[in-house]
Design a protein around this motif. Structure first.
Motif, PDB file in Angstrom:
ATOM      1  N   LYS A   1      -0.447   3.389  -4.713  1.00  0.00           N
ATOM      2  CA  LYS A   1      -1.402   4.295  -4.067  1.00  0.00           C
ATOM      3  C   LYS A   1      -2.609   4.655  -4.933  1.00  0.00           C
ATOM      4  O   LYS A   1      -3.566   5.223  -4.444  1.00  0.00           O
TER       5      LYS A   1
ATOM      6  N   ASP B   1       0.813  -1.217   0.000  1.00  0.00           N
ATOM      7  CA  ASP B   1       0.000   0.000   0.000  1.00  0.00           C
ATOM      8  C   ASP B   1       0.847   1.268   0.000  1.00  0.00           C
ATOM      9  O   ASP B   1       0.404   2.311  -0.443  1.00  0.00           O
TER      10      ASP B   1
ATOM     11  N   GLN C   1      -5.135   3.071  -6.351  1.00  0.00           N
ATOM     12  CA  GLN C   1      -6.446   2.538  -6.025  1.00  0.00           C
ATOM     13  C   GLN C   1      -7.051   3.136  -4.762  1.00  0.00           C
ATOM     14  O   GLN C   1      -8.229   2.984  -4.514  1.00  0.00           O
ATOM     15  N   LYS C   2      -6.265   3.838  -4.013  1.00  0.00           N
ATOM     16  CA  LYS C   2      -6.781   4.444  -2.782  1.00  0.00           C
ATOM     17  C   LYS C   2      -7.173   5.916  -2.980  1.00  0.00           C
ATOM     18  O   LYS C   2      -7.727   6.524  -2.077  1.00  0.00           O
ATOM     19  N   THR C   3      -6.879   6.481  -4.160  1.00  0.00           N
ATOM     20  CA  THR C   3      -7.198   7.892  -4.379  1.00  0.00           C
ATOM     21  C   THR C   3      -8.689   8.054  -4.635  1.00  0.00           C
ATOM     22  O   THR C   3      -9.344   7.177  -5.205  1.00  0.00           O
ATOM     23  N   GLN C   4      -9.218   9.191  -4.240  1.00  0.00           N
ATOM     24  CA  GLN C   4     -10.635   9.459  -4.407  1.00  0.00           C
ATOM     25  C   GLN C   4     -11.013   9.566  -5.884  1.00  0.00           C
ATOM     26  O   GLN C   4     -12.086   9.129  -6.291  1.00  0.00           O
TER      27      GLN C   4
END
Length: 197
Positions: free
Chosen positions: A22, A18, A24-27
Motif C-alpha cells: 500500500k 495492491d 506507493q498509493k499513500t499521499q
C-alpha cells in the motif's frame, strides 16, 4: 498470538498485490517522490555539497571557516590563515577553484552565520567548564588527578565523571589514546589520597 495468526491468514487470502503493498498509493509517498523528482529536474548543484566538511574535520574549525568564507565565491580573496593549517588551506583553495558554487540567499547566509556563532559559543562554554573542572580536579577526584594529570579533558571526553567511573579500564585507555593526553601515566610520583568520609 491469535491476532498474529489472523493477520497471516488475511495475507494468504489476498490475491491482489495492491491489497498488500500500500505504500506507493499513500499521499505522503507521492508527495515525497514528487519533491525528489522536482529537485533532480532543477539540476541543483550538489558538487560542492559536502566538499568543505570532508576537508575541515573539526566542527569548530569548520564553523569558523564557514563564517569567514560567508558568501565569497572566490576563496583566494578569503584569508584563512590562523584558522587552518597551511596545507589544508591549499587543499580548500584548490578544491574551491575546481568547483562551481553560488552565493546563499541573504536569509540563508544569516541563518548559517547564526548557527556558526552558536556552535562557537557552545565550544567556548565547553572549554570554560573544562577549565573549571581542571582547576578543581584535585578536590573532585584527587587520585585520578594524581594518575592522569590533565584529567578534565579525559572526563569531558568520557561524557562526565559518572560516565568515566562506570567505564571499563580498557576503554579509559582508549579514550586517552584518542585524545593523545596520556602523558603522566608512566610518571606517577604522588601518593594516593585516602577518600574522606
Amino acid at each position: 498470538m491469535k491476532e498474529d495468526l489472523d493477520d497471516i491468514e488475511a495475507l494468504n487470502n489476498y490475491d491482489d498485490l495492491d491489497n498488500v503493498s500500500k505504500l506507493q498509493k499513500t499521499q505522503r509517498y507521492i508527495d515525497i517522490m514528487q519533491k525528489v523528482k522536482s529537485a533532480l529536474e532543477k539540476g541543483s548543484d550538489i558538487s560542492m555539497h559536502g566538499e568543505l566538511e570532508s576537508l575541515v574535520h573539526h566542527p569548530t574549525d569548520y564553523a569558523r571557516v564557514v563564517k569567514k568564507i560567508g558568501n565569497e565565491v572566490d576563496l583566494t580573496l578569503v584569508d584563512l590563515q590562523g584558522l587552518l593549517p597551511s596545507a589544508i588551506i591549499m587543499v580548500v583553495s584548490v578544491t574551491a577553484s575546481t568547483t562551481s558554487g553560488k552565493p546563499l540567499l541573504a536569509e540563508d547566509l544569516h541563518e548559517t552565520v547564526e548557527a556558526c556563532d552558536r556552535a562557537l559559543t557552545l565550544d567556548s562554554a565547553k572549554k570554560m567548564v573544562l577549565d573549571f573542572v581542571q582547576s578543581r580536579i584535585a578536590y573532585i577526584a584527587p587520585n585520578l588527578s594524581a594518575i592522569l594529570g590533565s584529567a578534565a579533558k579525559l572526563i569531558g571526553t568520557a561524557g562526565g565523571l559518572s560516565a568515566l567511573t562506570e567505564m571499563p579500564a580498557c576503554k579509559v585507555q582508549c579514550l586517552g589514546a584518542k585524545r593523545k593526553n596520556l602523558a603522566g601515566f608512566s610518571t606517577v610520583s604522588c601518593k594516593f589520597q585516602e577518600p574522606t568520609k
